[in-house]
Design a protein around this motif. Structure first.
Motif, PDB file in Angstrom:
ATOM      1  N   PRO A 145       0.797  -1.240   0.000  1.00 23.55           N
ATOM      2  CA  PRO A 145       0.000   0.000   0.000  1.00 23.55           C
ATOM      3  C   PRO A 145       0.822   1.279   0.000  1.00 23.55           C
ATOM      4  CG  PRO A 145      -0.924  -1.595   1.532  1.00 23.55           C
ATOM      5  CD  PRO A 145       0.393  -2.146   1.085  1.00 23.55           C
ATOM      6  N   TRP A 146       1.969   1.278   0.619  1.00 23.36           N
ATOM      7  CA  TRP A 146       2.821   2.475   0.652  1.00 23.36           C
ATOM      8  C   TRP A 146       3.226   2.903  -0.747  1.00 23.36           C
ATOM      9  CZ3 TRP A 146       7.497   1.742  -1.646  1.00 23.36           C
ATOM     10  CH2 TRP A 146       7.933   0.418  -1.776  1.00 23.36           C
ATOM     11  N   LEU A 147       3.324   1.937  -1.676  1.00 20.95           N
ATOM     12  CA  LEU A 147       3.690   2.258  -3.061  1.00 20.95           C
ATOM     13  C   LEU A 147       2.641   3.171  -3.681  1.00 20.95           C
ATOM     14  CD1 LEU A 147       5.500   1.831  -5.583  1.00 20.95           C
ATOM     15  CD2 LEU A 147       4.119  -0.207  -6.081  1.00 20.95           C
ATOM     16  N   ALA A 148       1.370   2.900  -3.420  1.00 22.42           N
ATOM     17  CA  ALA A 148       0.293   3.736  -3.955  1.00 22.42           C
ATOM     18  C   ALA A 148       0.404   5.157  -3.429  1.00 22.42           C
ATOM     19  CB  ALA A 148      -1.063   3.143  -3.583  1.00 22.42           C
ATOM     20  N   LEU A 149       0.655   5.293  -2.125  1.00 19.12           N
ATOM     21  CA  LEU A 149       0.780   6.624  -1.528  1.00 19.12           C
ATOM     22  C   LEU A 149       1.966   7.372  -2.118  1.00 19.12           C
ATOM     23  CD1 LEU A 149       0.113   5.590   2.176  1.00 19.12           C
ATOM     24  CD2 LEU A 149      -1.460   6.796   0.667  1.00 19.12           C
ATOM     25  N   LEU A 150       3.056   6.658  -2.348  1.00 19.50           N
ATOM     26  CA  LEU A 150       4.261   7.281  -2.891  1.00 19.50           C
ATOM     27  C   LEU A 150       4.036   7.741  -4.325  1.00 19.50           C
ATOM     28  CD1 LEU A 150       7.218   7.807  -1.959  1.00 19.50           C
ATOM     29  CD2 LEU A 150       7.831   5.707  -3.149  1.00 19.50           C
TER      30      LEU A 150
END
Length: 271
Positions: A145-150
């Motif tokens: 999920p952090w990839l989406a935020l980044l």
């Protein structure tokens, strides 16, 4: 999707540009091990939880081993992002029947997609490629999920981000769309994937872990139903859809709406 002057991999080949940090000693771990460990921390603790010192501790080596390859957290994030984008490209290129939306997809994502309204083999093949490419990145954000935020926050650019965009653009060109339509179509798909995935990731961060998803959806839905039924008649009409909705199914429905519009443009151009 703006290219940077040089990638982290380019800069690590020029240790003089890093200064004193490069002279702390030789690396005791490979770059691949460092990036894999960073991804593990990001998956576990999120972007705020990643520090170079914490990464070194997880690896069981000195901080100098990390500094041998990277000089900042932003550079490490760029490398982690790039590694997952590279995996997304590999997934998109998987053999027929094994690609995104065809096997091992998140719940709610059905294979194939809806009828496209045309039997033109060029348009059909291009649309399927676009769908697989978009789903490949969505699957990565689903797992990380952090990839989406980044990506949605326009974080550290990476070489594979441009390669991913290239993968979106080529099928649109093959459909026969104009350069402007190709540009608009490719950015619409990439923005939709990262935007929806980031929204889902942000909702998960805000979610009350002491209650089930069903309970939290019911609370929102019941709040809508308490609103004035005349002023908010549409919200009343779709409240039960929201109560029972599946995030992945919602995502794929929106993606197929985008693809349907692009296919219609392509058919108009080709005739």
């Amino acid at each position: 999707m703006s290219p940077r002057e040089s990638s982290p991999a380019d800069r690590r080949r020029t240790p003089a540009g890093r200064g004193a940090a490069r002279t702390r000693g030789r690396a005791s771990h490979s770059l691949e091990q460092i990036v894999a460990a960073a991804i593990g921390i990001l998956d576990r603790d999120g972007i705020r939880g990643l520090t170079l010192r914490g990464l070194a501790a997880d690896l069981g080596g000195g901080l100098g081993s990390v500094y041998w390859y990277v000089g900042s957290k932003d550079e490490l994030l760029a490398l982690a992002c790039d590694a997952l984008l590279a995996e997304a490209i590999v997934r998109a290129d998987a053999p027929a029947g094994e690609g995104p939306g065809e096997a091992d997809s998140p719940p709610g994502i059905a294979p194939g997609g809806p009828p496209l309204g045309t039997d033109d083999p060029v348009v059909v093949a291009a649309a399927r490629t676009l769908r697989r490419t978009a789903l490949a990145l969505f699957e990565q954000t689903h797992e990380h999920p952090w990839l989406a935020l980044l990506l949605h926050a326009q974080g550290p650019p990476s070489p594979h981000l441009l390669r991913y965009w290239e993968r979106l653009g080529r099928p649109l060109a093959e459909m026969g769309l104009t350069p402007r339509q190709q540009f608009h179509g490719s950015t619409a798909i990439s923005g939709y994937v990262s935007g929806v995935a980031a929204e889902m990731a942000a909702q998960d961060l805000r979610a009350d872990t002491s209650r089930s998803k069903e309970e939290q959806l019911a609370e929102v839905t019941d709040g809508w139903l308490d609103l004035d039924p005349v002023e908010f008649r549409w919200l009343h009409s779709i409240a039960e859809e929201f109560r029972e909705h599946d995030d992945d199914e919602q995502f794929i429905a929106g993606l197929d709406l985008l693809l349907g519009g692009l296919v219609r443009q392509a058919v108009d151009q080709r005739h």
